[in-house]
Design a protein around this motif. Structure first.
Motif, mmCIF file in Angstrom:
data_model
loop_
_atom_site.group_PDB
_atom_site.id
_atom_site.type_symbol
_atom_site.label_atom_id
_atom_site.label_comp_id
_atom_site.label_asym_id
_atom_site.label_seq_id
_atom_site.Cartn_x
_atom_site.Cartn_y
_atom_site.Cartn_z
ATOM 1 N N LEU A 104 -5.912 2.536 2.478
ATOM 2 C CA LEU A 104 -5.134 3.660 2.794
ATOM 3 C C LEU A 104 -3.712 3.068 2.909
ATOM 4 O O LEU A 104 -2.777 3.789 2.512
ATOM 5 C CB LEU A 104 -5.557 4.671 3.906
ATOM 6 C CG LEU A 104 -4.941 5.713 4.503
ATOM 7 C CD1 LEU A 104 -4.498 6.599 3.391
ATOM 8 C CD2 LEU A 104 -5.457 6.254 5.562
ATOM 9 N N GLU A 105 -3.447 2.182 3.867
ATOM 10 C CA GLU A 105 -2.304 1.713 4.150
ATOM 11 C C GLU A 105 -1.567 0.973 3.113
ATOM 12 O O GLU A 105 -0.392 1.109 2.844
ATOM 13 C CB GLU A 105 -2.191 0.852 5.516
ATOM 14 C CG GLU A 105 -2.730 1.227 6.534
ATOM 15 C CD GLU A 105 -1.655 2.312 7.098
ATOM 16 O OE1 GLU A 105 -0.178 2.063 6.976
ATOM 17 O OE2 GLU A 105 -1.956 3.661 7.667
ATOM 18 N N LYS A 108 -0.556 4.009 0.150
ATOM 19 C CA LYS A 108 -0.253 5.171 0.725
ATOM 20 C C LYS A 108 0.776 6.028 -0.106
ATOM 21 O O LYS A 108 0.981 7.126 0.083
ATOM 22 C CB LYS A 108 0.972 4.961 2.118
ATOM 23 C CG LYS A 108 -0.050 5.761 3.433
ATOM 24 C CD LYS A 108 0.879 5.603 4.553
ATOM 25 C CE LYS A 108 0.160 6.320 5.744
ATOM 26 N NZ LYS A 108 0.284 5.910 6.754
ATOM 27 N N LEU A 114 -4.964 6.556 -4.081
ATOM 28 C CA LEU A 114 -5.426 7.107 -3.193
ATOM 29 C C LEU A 114 -6.663 7.952 -3.409
ATOM 30 O O LEU A 114 -7.557 8.318 -2.799
ATOM 31 C CB LEU A 114 -4.416 8.150 -2.475
ATOM 32 C CG LEU A 114 -3.373 7.423 -1.636
ATOM 33 C CD1 LEU A 114 -2.284 8.473 -1.111
ATOM 34 C CD2 LEU A 114 -4.003 6.759 -0.391
ATOM 35 N N ALA A 163 -1.901 11.775 3.324
ATOM 36 C CA ALA A 163 -0.948 11.041 2.368
ATOM 37 C C ALA A 163 -0.729 11.591 0.954
ATOM 38 O O ALA A 163 0.176 11.371 0.503
ATOM 39 C CB ALA A 163 -1.640 9.712 2.178
#
Length: 168
Positions: A104-105, A108, A114, A163
């Motif tokens: 996820l980081e 982003k 995603l 996000a």
């Protein structure tokens, strides 16, 4: 004291419920207690109708969601999955959580990555959810563990959705 949600919505107190019957019972009860039906009555009756409507809405939303329903069933057994004594997670799930958070980081700002991550997590969630009916029949300890895992999955799904919204 409020009624048991299963009793309120006239359903058996089990994890597996008939969602069509849940909808039908909810609609039927809402027709009977809707505050508009009490508009010409005294304030106390109006307030009672509003309170009952809120209880029925809460019961419906809780039972409609498999994860909320699992938490509620555990609550009926005096188990609060958010209690500190239930915070331990398996090493495998802990590693899975870290992997999902890193992805996820890292991604982003990458919509496709995603969406792929969301799909992978959804697949994992579906596998876990498919275990819940049998687990609730046989082992509340495992039901606690699985329900906690699903809570985490729900949170990371929300972070992914947030996000994705920021990218658009």
């Amino acid at each position: 004291m409020s009624l048991n949600f299963f009793t309120l919505l006239q359903l058996p107190e089990t994890f597996v419920i008939d969602l069509k019957k849940l909808d039908q019972n909810y609609q039927s009860i809402q027709k009977e207690i809707h505050p508009d039906r009490f508009a010409s009555l005294a304030d106390e009756e109006k307030k009672a109708s509003i309170k009952k409507t809120a209880e029925v809405n809460d019961a419906y939303q809780t039972l409609k969601s498999p994860i909320r329903r699992a938490e509620y069933l555990l609550h009926l057994h005096d188990i609060n999955i958010h209690d500190e004594k239930y915070t331990a997670v398996s090493q495998d799930f802990l590693m899975q959580q870290m992997e999902w958070r890193e992805k996820l980081e890292t991604h982003k700002q990458n919509k496709e990555a995603l969406e792929k991550l969301a799909g992978d997590i959804q697949k994992n969630k579906n596998e876990i959810m498919s275990q819940l009916p049998e687990i609730f029949k046989n082992n509340l300890h495992d039901a606690i563990k699985i329900t906690r895992e699903l809570n985490f999955i729900e949170k990371i799904e929300q972070h992914i959705n947030d996000a994705l919204i920021e990218i658009i």
